[in-house]
Design an enzyme around this catalytic site. Structure first.
Site, PDB file in Angstrom:
ATOM      1  N   CYS A 101      18.117 -13.274 -14.542  1.00 40.66           N
ATOM      2  CA  CYS A 101      18.376 -12.943 -15.947  1.00 40.66           C
ATOM      3  C   CYS A 101      17.533 -11.734 -16.371  1.00 40.66           C
ATOM      4  CB  CYS A 101      18.073 -14.140 -16.845  1.00 40.66           C
ATOM      5  SG  CYS A 101      18.415 -13.740 -18.575  1.00 40.66           S
ATOM      6  N   GLY A 200      29.673 -11.052  -9.406  1.00 39.84           N
ATOM      7  CA  GLY A 200      29.676  -9.764 -10.099  1.00 39.84           C
ATOM      8  C   GLY A 200      31.021  -9.081 -10.034  1.00 39.84           C
ATOM      9  N   ASP A 201      31.650  -8.944 -11.221  1.00 40.89           N
ATOM     10  CA  ASP A 201      32.906  -8.186 -11.353  1.00 40.89           C
ATOM     11  C   ASP A 201      34.086  -8.798 -10.606  1.00 40.89           C
ATOM     12  OD1 ASP A 201      31.336  -6.538 -12.850  1.00 40.89           O
ATOM     13  OD2 ASP A 201      31.319  -4.875 -11.419  1.00 40.89           O
TER      14      ASP A 201
END
Ligand SMILES: Cc1cc2nc3c(=O)[nH]c(=O)nc-3n(C[C@H](O)[C@H](O)[C@H](O)COP(=O)(O)O)c2cc1C
Length: 318
Positions: A101, A200-201
């Protein structure tokens, strides 16, 4: 897929997302085919110092199996004590350590992605955690610009006893901008022998297939693209199993899903914990008239009105 002793069908995981992956949302994702779900991140300090509101994020619904609880902090002792308490109270199948994070709220205290600056500390935390709890420990990292240093962290995590590793291919500095570089997950997968999950993505059928094929990873983890769109799990799992695209009415599907989402929120007494308009906006992303619908939602006074406005704009009432 298998993480330590935890076996589950499929390899499409829902990412932990603060203020998003609450219990009703996870229920919907799971119903549509998410293989594994994680709680929102929980502060180890909050668990130890009895912050009831945060601690309750660890609740799961009956049959939410396997279910992981994600924890953050930077003290091996505090994190392990908190994990033990979580294990005794909520009986999750997996404990995940947040090393990704990038929010200042966490990194200013050395938590989340700030841990990546102290690989030895990550090793100590994972080692102590693995010795303390009886369930598998996993970790979720972002990457460093330096590939070799990132590989070193992955190796340390494996050597410390973690049973799986999730890799989001952005650096802490990138926050959510730019693109997620899957080269990292690919190299890490080649380097370590515990399961690696690429994150991710991943937003649709094609990107899911590409992520698995390009990286050779054991699983994929989906975050933002699932917000307001739990049905994505059904689309992707259908595609990965059959090679075909699922035929469905996007607008109608969103109406069905938001109706069920709000109804489950009410049922679990959680409505007061969310910003209902913000959550409703997510359910209108990517659909016909989406912007117009979002403007209309902004003025709605309650969940019935929100649903009605979306239905009207979609041209359906059911
Ligand atoms: C609103 C929001 C909240 C998030 N909260 C967490 C969290 O609690 N723990 C965590 O490890 N990552 C968290 N993330 C990061 C996601 O798990 C994921 O790594 C990131 O969004 C990249 O995946 P995506 O491109 O599929 O969204 C959060 C992301 C978003 C957008």
């Amino acid at each position: 897929m298998k993480i330590g002793k935890v076996k589950f069908p499929g390899n499409i995981l829902l990412a932990p997302m603060s203020n998003v992956t609450n219990l009703p949302f996870r229920f919907l994702c799971r119903e549509y085919g998410a293989s594994m779900t994680y709680s929102e991140m929980i502060s180890s300090d909050a668990v130890i110092y009895e912050n009831v509101k945060t601690f309750r994020r660890g609740r799961s619904y009956d049959n939410e199996k396997p279910f992981g609880i994600q924890i953050f902090g930077n003290s091996p002792r505090v994190i392990s004590e908190a994990a033990l308490k979580i294990e005794g109270t909520y009986h999750p199948d997996i404990i995940d350590l947040n090393c990704g994070c990038p929010a200042k709220l966490l990194t200013k205290d050395g938590f989340g992605a700030a841990l990546l600056e102290s690989p030895e500390l990550i090793h100590s935390i994972v080692e102590k955690l693995s010795e303390t709890v009886s369930i598998p420990v996993t970790a979720k990292i972002r990457v460093l610009e330096d590939m070799e240093k990132t590989l070193k962290i992955a190796q340390l995590i494996e050597n410390a006893g973690a049973c799986a590793l999730t890799v989001h291919g952005r650096t802490r500095q990138q926050q959510y901008s730019g693109r997620s570089d899957m080269e990292y997950a690919k190299r890490i997968k080649e380097e370590i022998s515990i399961p690696v999950i690429v994150n991710g993505d991943i937003v649709d059928e094609a990107s899911a297939e590409y992520a698995l094929e390009y990286t050779g990873c054991d699983g994929i983890m989906i975050g933002r693209a699932a917000m307001g769109n739990p049905f994505l799990f059904k689309r992707i799992s259908h595609y990965l199993h059959t090679g075909g695209m699922l035929e469905y009415d996007e607008c109608m599907q969103r109406v069905i899903d938001i109706r069920r989402y709000f109804s489950l929120m009410e049922e679990h007494g959680l409505m007061h914990t969310i910003n209902m308009r913000a959550h409703a906006q997510w359910f209108t992303r990517g659909i016909r008239n989406g912007r117009h619908i979002r403007n209309n939602i902004a003025e709605a006074q309650n969940t019935d009105e929100i649903i009605l406005r979306i239905e009207e704009m979609c041209g359906h009432t059911s």
